[in-house]
Write a protein that holds these residues in place. Structure first.
Motif, mmCIF file in Angstrom:
data_model
loop_
_atom_site.group_PDB
_atom_site.id
_atom_site.type_symbol
_atom_site.label_atom_id
_atom_site.label_comp_id
_atom_site.label_asym_id
_atom_site.label_seq_id
_atom_site.Cartn_x
_atom_site.Cartn_y
_atom_site.Cartn_z
ATOM 1 N N MET A 162 0.833 -1.208 0.000
ATOM 2 C CA MET A 162 0.000 0.000 0.000
ATOM 3 C C MET A 162 0.865 1.254 0.000
ATOM 4 N N LYS A 163 1.907 1.240 0.830
ATOM 5 C CA LYS A 163 2.756 2.430 0.923
ATOM 6 C C LYS A 163 3.535 2.676 -0.368
ATOM 7 N N GLU A 164 3.993 1.600 -0.981
ATOM 8 C CA GLU A 164 4.697 1.744 -2.261
ATOM 9 C C GLU A 164 3.818 2.419 -3.301
ATOM 10 N N GLU A 165 2.596 1.945 -3.349
ATOM 11 C CA GLU A 165 1.674 2.490 -4.347
ATOM 12 C C GLU A 165 1.406 3.966 -4.070
ATOM 13 N N GLN A 166 1.361 4.305 -2.796
ATOM 14 C CA GLN A 166 1.135 5.712 -2.441
ATOM 15 C C GLN A 166 2.325 6.588 -2.849
ATOM 16 N N GLN A 167 3.535 6.053 -2.683
ATOM 17 C CA GLN A 167 4.703 6.847 -3.054
ATOM 18 C C GLN A 167 4.754 7.128 -4.542
ATOM 19 N N ARG A 168 4.242 6.173 -5.303
ATOM 20 C CA ARG A 168 4.258 6.345 -6.752
ATOM 21 C C ARG A 168 3.173 7.306 -7.234
ATOM 22 N N ALA A 169 2.169 7.512 -6.380
ATOM 23 C CA ALA A 169 0.981 8.239 -6.825
ATOM 24 C C ALA A 169 1.104 9.740 -6.602
#
Lengths: 202, 202
Positions: A75-82
């Motif tokens: 979840m956090k990875e996806e947030q960093q990319r967004a």
DNA sequence: TGTACATCAGTGAACGCGCGTTCACTGATGTAC
DNA sequence: TGTACATCAGTGAACGCGCGTTCACTGATGTAC
């Protein structure tokens, strides 16, 4: 030549057992999972795991805890990319949730099922709580309040979590077959649409 | 006095075995489920089931089929009780879905899990399809089109199903603990809210 | 209506299997002096 | 630096258990004549 160094002591058998257990889980399924099979995969006698895990349940609890940690990371990875906008961050957490679930279907079953697991492992509870928090915080940021203070906040969390979790479960169990026909970009769009529905803009 | 008539032939052992299997599933869980335990519950020797089900998997497939039939019934019952308006009917199908799931958590796991089941049992597929149809039709009626004709239709179905399924799974696995504090009326309101979010009014 | 017989639905013993756990053991490692 | 010894992390044999399935059997039922 077989230079396979047969050290008597393994080095980090605990980690190796967790990795082996995951493979065992993936290949055999939760039902046919066995401690002996796990030991065999780790290249160790079937009595060795006892030095690291009290029993099979303890091993599976630890594995489930690993799963929740990985879910949090996803979840956090996806947030960093967004995009850093609050709503985009919320949606990204949902996308990360689904991505983890589809990449680790057997782990998801272990984490959310009751099979072969006790419910009072503290590390497991802590990691599950941490994953939960990512989603809760994302919802809270969008709504601008502490979600636990209002009935509406609870509903927002329940809706968001239910949506991503249900979607993942249905795809995993093959009930949403048409998704398989979508390419990556299309599926991502679909997931973003579903997550957005769970938290309607006022 | 023990007038327990010990007829050599059972009468309807097939049905009795399905009922016993459900009890076995509920009490032992999918992992510890056993054919022998089921036979014992039915009051019959452990070799008897072979005359009615090829093997354990066949019995569990049949039980899952029963589950889908019951799911269909639950949705239809809820619809009959509800306001006849199209949107109310849609919401009722969702409420019926969740009601079934919360009343039959172990059956839900069996129906949507892959454990101990083959995937090509025709009766099972038929019953699953029938349950699916109730939801699809309810969505179609609200939207006024055949949902399979448009991308948007697919999304409506995916969203609705994901929402009810995810909510049920999360409650079952104890992750939405606060729901336990709601009374029946409040929980019903919550479910109706969630289902409504899945299919936003245009 | 009565009888012979085929078929069906049970029984219970036996099989081989893989499981988790326990146990006495042994080899490797770390530490006190 | 070397040595004695405690501790730790493995081994492999053994245990008892419940499982699914098979088998020869037997009792009950249904049907042809």
């Amino acid at each position: 030549m077989k230079t396979k160094s047969k050290a008597y002591h393994h080095g980090d058998l605990r980690e190796a057992l967790l990795a082996a257990a995951e493979q065992e889980l993936i290949e055999k399924g939760a039902d046919a999972f066995s401690l002996r099979g796990t030991a065999k995969r780790a290249g160790v006698s079937h009595a060795a795991p006892a030095h690291h895990f009290k029993d099979t349940m303890a091993l599976l609890n630890a594995l489930a805890a690993v799963g929740f940690a990985r879910l949090t990371m996803s979840m956090k990875e996806e947030q960093q990319r967004a995009d850093p906008g609050k709503r985009a961050q919320f949606i990204a957490s949902g996308v990360g949730y689904v991505r983890f679930a589809l990449d680790n279907p057997e782990m998801l079953q272990l984490m959310f099922g009751t099979a072969r697991r006790s419910s009072n492992d503290p590390e497991l509870a802590r990691n599950a709580e941490a994953a939960f928090s990512v989603l809760v915080n994302a919802v809270g940021n969008v709504r601008g309040t502490h979600v636990f203070k209002t009935e509406e906040g609870w509903r927002d969390v329940a809706a968001s979590w239910s949506m991503v979790h249900g979607y993942a479960q249905l795809v995993i169990s093959g009930k949403l077959g048409f998704v398989a026909r979508l390419d990556l970009e299309e599926q991502r769009n679909l997931i973003e649409d579903l997550v957005a529905r769970a938290l309607p803009e006022h």
